[in-house]
Design a protein around this motif. Structure first.
Motif, short mmCIF file in Angstrom:
data_model
loop_
_atom_site.label_atom_id
_atom_site.label_comp_id
_atom_site.label_asym_id
_atom_site.label_seq_id
_atom_site.Cartn_x
_atom_site.Cartn_y
_atom_site.Cartn_z
N THR A 125 0.84 -1.21 0.00
CA THR A 125 0.00 0.00 0.00
C THR A 125 0.87 1.26 0.00
O THR A 125 2.07 1.19 0.24
N MET A 126 0.20 2.39 -0.21
CA MET A 126 0.86 3.68 -0.03
C MET A 126 0.38 4.33 1.28
O MET A 126 0.66 5.50 1.52
N GLY A 127 -0.35 3.58 2.09
CA GLY A 127 -0.73 4.09 3.41
C GLY A 127 -1.94 5.01 3.38
O GLY A 127 -2.68 5.07 2.41
N PHE B 197 -4.36 -7.46 -3.98
CA PHE B 197 -4.52 -6.13 -4.57
C PHE B 197 -6.00 -5.86 -4.78
O PHE B 197 -6.79 -6.78 -4.99
N GLY B 198 -6.39 -4.59 -4.75
CA GLY B 198 -7.79 -4.22 -4.94
C GLY B 198 -8.15 -4.10 -6.40
O GLY B 198 -7.35 -3.64 -7.23
N GLU B 199 -9.39 -4.51 -6.71
CA GLU B 199 -9.86 -4.36 -8.10
C GLU B 199 -10.17 -2.91 -8.43
O GLU B 199 -10.46 -2.59 -9.58
N LYS B 200 -10.12 -2.05 -7.44
CA LYS B 200 -10.32 -0.63 -7.75
C LYS B 200 -9.24 -0.18 -8.75
O LYS B 200 -9.53 0.57 -9.68
N ASP B 201 -8.02 -0.67 -8.54
CA ASP B 201 -6.93 -0.40 -9.49
C ASP B 201 -6.84 -1.60 -10.42
O ASP B 201 -5.89 -2.38 -10.37
N PHE B 202 -7.87 -1.73 -11.25
CA PHE B 202 -8.03 -2.96 -12.05
C PHE B 202 -6.83 -3.18 -12.97
O PHE B 202 -6.31 -4.29 -13.08
N PHE C 117 -4.63 4.71 5.52
CA PHE C 117 -5.57 3.60 5.36
C PHE C 117 -7.03 3.99 5.46
O PHE C 117 -7.41 4.90 6.19
N HIS C 118 -7.83 3.24 4.71
CA HIS C 118 -9.28 3.30 4.80
C HIS C 118 -9.77 1.84 4.81
O HIS C 118 -8.95 0.90 4.73
N ASP C 119 -11.08 1.67 4.85
CA ASP C 119 -11.61 0.31 4.99
C ASP C 119 -11.32 -0.58 3.78
O ASP C 119 -11.36 -1.81 3.89
N GLY C 120 -11.05 0.02 2.64
CA GLY C 120 -10.67 -0.77 1.47
C GLY C 120 -9.35 -1.50 1.74
O GLY C 120 -9.21 -2.70 1.45
N HIS C 121 -8.37 -0.79 2.32
CA HIS C 121 -7.11 -1.43 2.68
C HIS C 121 -7.34 -2.50 3.76
O HIS C 121 -6.79 -3.60 3.69
N ILE C 122 -8.16 -2.15 4.74
CA ILE C 122 -8.38 -3.06 5.88
C ILE C 122 -9.01 -4.38 5.40
O ILE C 122 -8.64 -5.46 5.87
N ALA D 215 -16.19 4.96 -4.31
CA ALA D 215 -15.11 4.00 -4.02
C ALA D 215 -14.15 4.62 -3.01
O ALA D 215 -13.75 5.78 -3.16
N MET D 216 -13.80 3.87 -1.98
CA MET D 216 -12.86 4.41 -0.99
C MET D 216 -11.51 4.65 -1.63
O MET D 216 -11.05 3.86 -2.47
N SER D 217 -10.88 5.76 -1.24
CA SER D 217 -9.57 6.10 -1.77
C SER D 217 -8.90 7.06 -0.79
O SER D 217 -9.57 7.92 -0.20
N ILE E 148 -13.97 -3.95 -4.99
CA ILE E 148 -13.90 -2.54 -4.54
C ILE E 148 -14.74 -2.36 -3.28
O ILE E 148 -15.88 -2.81 -3.22
N VAL E 149 -14.16 -1.70 -2.30
CA VAL E 149 -14.92 -1.34 -1.08
C VAL E 149 -15.37 0.11 -1.24
O VAL E 149 -14.58 0.99 -1.62
N ARG E 150 -16.67 0.35 -0.98
CA ARG E 150 -17.25 1.67 -1.22
C ARG E 150 -17.77 2.30 0.08
O ARG E 150 -18.11 1.59 1.03
P1 AMP Z 1 -3.02 2.36 -2.38
O1 AMP Z 1 -2.59 2.57 -0.96
O2 AMP Z 1 -4.04 3.32 -2.85
O3 AMP Z 1 -1.85 2.17 -3.32
O4 AMP Z 1 -3.77 0.96 -2.39
C1 AMP Z 1 -3.22 -0.20 -1.85
C2 AMP Z 1 -4.06 -1.38 -2.26
O5 AMP Z 1 -5.38 -1.18 -1.79
C3 AMP Z 1 -4.17 -1.54 -3.78
O6 AMP Z 1 -4.14 -2.91 -4.10
C4 AMP Z 1 -5.50 -0.92 -4.09
O7 AMP Z 1 -6.10 -1.44 -5.26
C5 AMP Z 1 -6.29 -1.32 -2.86
N1 AMP Z 1 -7.43 -0.45 -2.68
C6 AMP Z 1 -7.44 0.91 -2.65
N2 AMP Z 1 -8.71 1.37 -2.52
C7 AMP Z 1 -9.51 0.28 -2.49
C8 AMP Z 1 -10.92 0.09 -2.39
N3 AMP Z 1 -11.77 1.11 -2.30
N4 AMP Z 1 -11.39 -1.17 -2.39
C9 AMP Z 1 -10.55 -2.23 -2.49
N5 AMP Z 1 -9.21 -2.12 -2.59
C10 AMP Z 1 -8.70 -0.88 -2.59
#
Ligand code: AMP
Length: 296
Positions: free
Chosen positions: A42-44, A159-164, A46-51, A196-198, A188-190
């Motif tokens: 991750t790049m840190g 890895f998250g499908e948000k970054d497909f 955090f939100h619930d998508g990461h969790i 979409a969480m970001s 994707i967690v919303r």
């Molecule tokens: P990032 O910190 O944004 O680089 O994301 C780290 C990982 O979390 C990557 O595999 C992303 O695809 C995943 N991720 C980010 N946002 C979401 C989300 N809303 N739902 C699911 N996975 C996510």
């Protein structure tokens, strides 16, 4: 003196490792003891998508390792590397709920020392979508993920499908380079309203946050069109763009319908087709996507 490493999970003990050699040593020890490693890069911030990704790994592996690294080389010169949100103390508290064992948080100067000169580059699947609008982005991603895989030595990486496109690219890299890690994509967690969480959502003003719902609305519109047997991609893209542009602060980067494996644009919706969106809301770039299922 270095604390002895625990192979048996002890409540909430999380190791925070910054040193690359120490991380490599830990991972070797874990594997030598026959334990499996699940990894979430991750790049840190955090939100619930990461969790969700961390919890998924928690249920499948002996040890859960999460990396936090804002990877300069995947950002373009005019992108948000400098202002990307960083808060390691917040993140370390956040991960407790997810049963993480090790947070690996290396420094830029150690990951990219002065004489660093190697890059990993994946071909065709990186040419479309974000690869077209962010030149060099995926080289940065595949280079850092290769480095992290070599350091962390995971059995599985999630890895998250948000970054497909990132997920497709990493799967391609792992196959092409015979890396011994299983890559898994998760949905994707919303937020409850559908955004979409970001980590980047914190950039949005109140007005922009409202406008961001245009992403979800336009995805729903595309789904409705397909459920009514529309399979002409031009028509769907046109409708999605109109929906997005009904919000004055949205600028479209791309709206594309593509093959879920090759990411090549398609003209007719197939049984599974990826709808991928990237927009600027003010100066914040957000992406979203969904799989459209024709005839289901
Ligand atoms: P990032 O910190 O944004 O680089 O994301 C780290 C990982 O979390 C990557 O595999 C992303 O695809 C995943 N991720 C980010 N946002 C979401 C989300 N809303 N739902 C699911 N996975 C996510």
């Amino acid at each position: 003196m270095e604390r002895p490493f625990l192979f048996v999970r002890e409540g909430m003990v999380i190791q925070h490792i910054r040193d690359i050699k120490l991380m490599q040593k830990r991972s070797l020890e874990i594997r030598q003891h026959g334990k499996s490693i699940g990894f979430v890069p991750t790049m840190g911030y955090f939100h619930d998508g990461h969790i969700e990704l961390m919890k998924y790994v928690r249920n499948r592996c002996d040890l859960v390792i999460v990396s936090i690294f804002v990877n300069a080389i995947q950002f373009g010169p005019n992108e948000d590397f400098q202002k990307y949100p960083r808060d390691i103390d917040r993140d370390l508290k956040f991960v407790k709920q997810a049963g993480v064992d090790i947070v690996f948080n290396p420094e830029h100067k150690d990951m990219y020392p002065d004489n660093f000169q190697t890059g990993v580059s994946v071909g065709k699947v990186t040419k479309y979508l974000c690869g077209a609008s962010r030149p060099g982005h995926f080289n940065g991603v595949t280079t850092i993920v290769s480095k992290l895989f070599n350091i962390v030595k995971p059995d599985i990486a999630v890895f998250g499908e948000k970054d497909f496109q990132q997920l497709v690219t990493i799967k391609q890299m792992v196959t092409d380079l015979n890396m011994s890690v299983t890559v898994i994509g998760r949905p994707i967690v919303r937020e409850t309203d559908g955004l979409a969480m970001s980590s980047r959502n914190i950039y949005l003003s109140v007005e922009e946050r409202k406008a961001a719902l245009g992403l979800k609305k336009s995805i729903e519109l595309a789904k409705r069109m397909v459920s009514m047997n529309e399979n002409d991609c031009k028509k769907i893209i046109h409708a999605v763009k109109n929906e997005l542009l009904s919000k004055s602060c949205i600028k479209i980067d791309y709206v594309q319908l593509c093959d879920t494996e090759t990411l090549e644009p398609v003209e007719k919706i197939k049984q599974k087709t990826l709808l991928a969106l990237a927009v600027f809301i003010g100066s914040t770039r957000l992406i979203d996507n969904c799989i459209l299922d024709f005839g289901v």
